[in-house]
Design an enzyme around this catalytic site. Structure first.
Site, PDB file in Angstrom:
ATOM      1  N   ASN A 186     -31.069 -64.101  -1.964  1.00 51.60           N
ATOM      2  CA  ASN A 186     -29.814 -63.589  -1.401  1.00 51.60           C
ATOM      3  C   ASN A 186     -29.582 -62.251  -1.702  1.00 51.60           C
ATOM      4  O   ASN A 186     -30.349 -61.592  -2.623  1.00 51.60           O
ATOM      5  CB  ASN A 186     -28.642 -64.284  -2.407  1.00 51.60           C
ATOM      6  N   HIS A 245     -35.592 -60.599  -0.949  1.00 50.58           N
ATOM      7  CA  HIS A 245     -35.342 -60.215   0.393  1.00 50.58           C
ATOM      8  C   HIS A 245     -34.446 -59.137   0.398  1.00 50.58           C
ATOM      9  O   HIS A 245     -33.745 -58.575   1.369  1.00 50.58           O
ATOM     10  CB  HIS A 245     -34.587 -61.630   0.924  1.00 50.58           C
ATOM     11  N   CYS A 260     -32.110 -43.877   4.755  1.00 51.99           N
ATOM     12  CA  CYS A 260     -32.110 -43.272   6.177  1.00 51.99           C
ATOM     13  C   CYS A 260     -33.532 -43.359   6.674  1.00 51.99           C
ATOM     14  O   CYS A 260     -34.535 -43.510   6.368  1.00 51.99           O
ATOM     15  CB  CYS A 260     -32.070 -41.763   5.899  1.00 51.99           C
ATOM     16  N   CYS A 310     -26.622 -40.889   7.978  1.00 52.41           N
ATOM     17  CA  CYS A 310     -27.341 -40.256   6.853  1.00 52.41           C
ATOM     18  C   CYS A 310     -26.340 -38.828   6.927  1.00 52.41           C
ATOM     19  O   CYS A 310     -26.356 -38.048   7.988  1.00 52.41           O
ATOM     20  CB  CYS A 310     -28.600 -39.804   7.116  1.00 52.41           C
TER      21      CYS A 310
END
Ligand SMILES: [Zn+2]
Length: 258
Positions: free
Chosen positions: A110, A127, A135, A160
């Site tokens: 999760n 994950h 960025c 960014c």
């Protein structure tokens, strides 16, 4: 064995005994662990997120790169759910068990941070995480917090502040490798544990699904708590085809009280 009523109380007691006797108990969690917190499993049909897009297609590196508007539009309701969700009783019970020393690590598929928010410390996010963004051009990493309000409320795609290129959430998309450091830790804990609790995952996503096999190869006990069947059910010492928010707190209560 499959725990049916009234044998379920007995199975809860047996699970508690196995966890108390373990020297290195490790937990593997997935989407089903957070559905009681109201976070839809984006891989499940009927979650609403599936009906408009195929997750394999939209939650992919290709879509992120070539159609970021589509990617961020898809992610937006999931992000909104994650930020407003609260840890459920199963998250809280696991955190208590970890803090009391009964559990050494939580490996999670999760990205919703609910284990950490419940108080768990050693959380291995195989994950990735929704907690930060990176960025795509200058690789500077930012906390998600500063970008989420305008993204969720207005749909502003995070960019960014330095170079104005896209910021990619640090979650693992289809076509992407798992984060190496996290994955090595997950494998190490799995192959050296003497008990694995698989909870809220149907073990359909590789390579995470291979982790319980590594535990079994090490001779570990296996407890499975998941509403739908998994490929490893028949090798489990105890199988609870139930909601994690029902079963995990009951096991914890038995451990602390027994
Ligand atoms: Zn940049």
């Amino acid at each position: 064995m499959i725990a049916h009523l009234p044998e379920i109380d007995n199975a809860i007691r047996r699970a508690a005994r196995l966890i108390k006797a373990a020297r290195k108990a490790v937990v593997l969690t997935g989407a089903g662990f957070s559905t009681p917190s109201g976070i839809p499993d984006f891989r499940s049909p009927g979650s609403g997120l599936w009906t408009r897009y195929l997750p394999m297609e939209v939650a992919s590196l290709t879509t992120f790169r070539y159609d970021p508007e589509k990617f961020f539009a898809w992610l937006r309701p999931l992000a909104s759910h994650m930020l407003s969700a609260e840890p459920n009783p199963a998250h809280l019970a696991l955190a208590e068990l970890e803090n009391a020393g009964f559990i050494k690590a939580i490996i999670t598929q999760n990205i919703d941070l609910l284990h950490q928010r419940a108080g768990s410390k050693n959380v291995i996010e195989v994950h990735g995480t929704f907690n930060s963004l990176t960025c795509v051009s200058c690789y500077k990493q930012y906390s998600s917090a500063g970008f989420m309000d305008s993204y969720i409320e207005k749909g502003d795609i995070p960019r960014c502040p330095d170079c104005h290129h896209l910021l990619k959430p640090d979650i693992i998309l289809y076509e992407e490798q798992l984060p190496q450091r996290m994955w090595m830790r997950a494998k190490k804990f799995s192959s050296t544990c003497d008990l694995m609790l698989v909870a809220g995952t149907s073990l359909e996503v590789m390579p995470s699904a291979s982790l319980p096999v590594k535990a079994l190869d090490n001779g570990a006990h296996l407890i499975v708590v998941n509403q739908s069947p998994t490929f490893i059910d028949e090798r489990a010492d105890l199988l609870f085809p139930k909601d994690v928010a029902d079963i995990i707190p009951r096991i914890a209560t038995e451990i602390f009280g027994g």
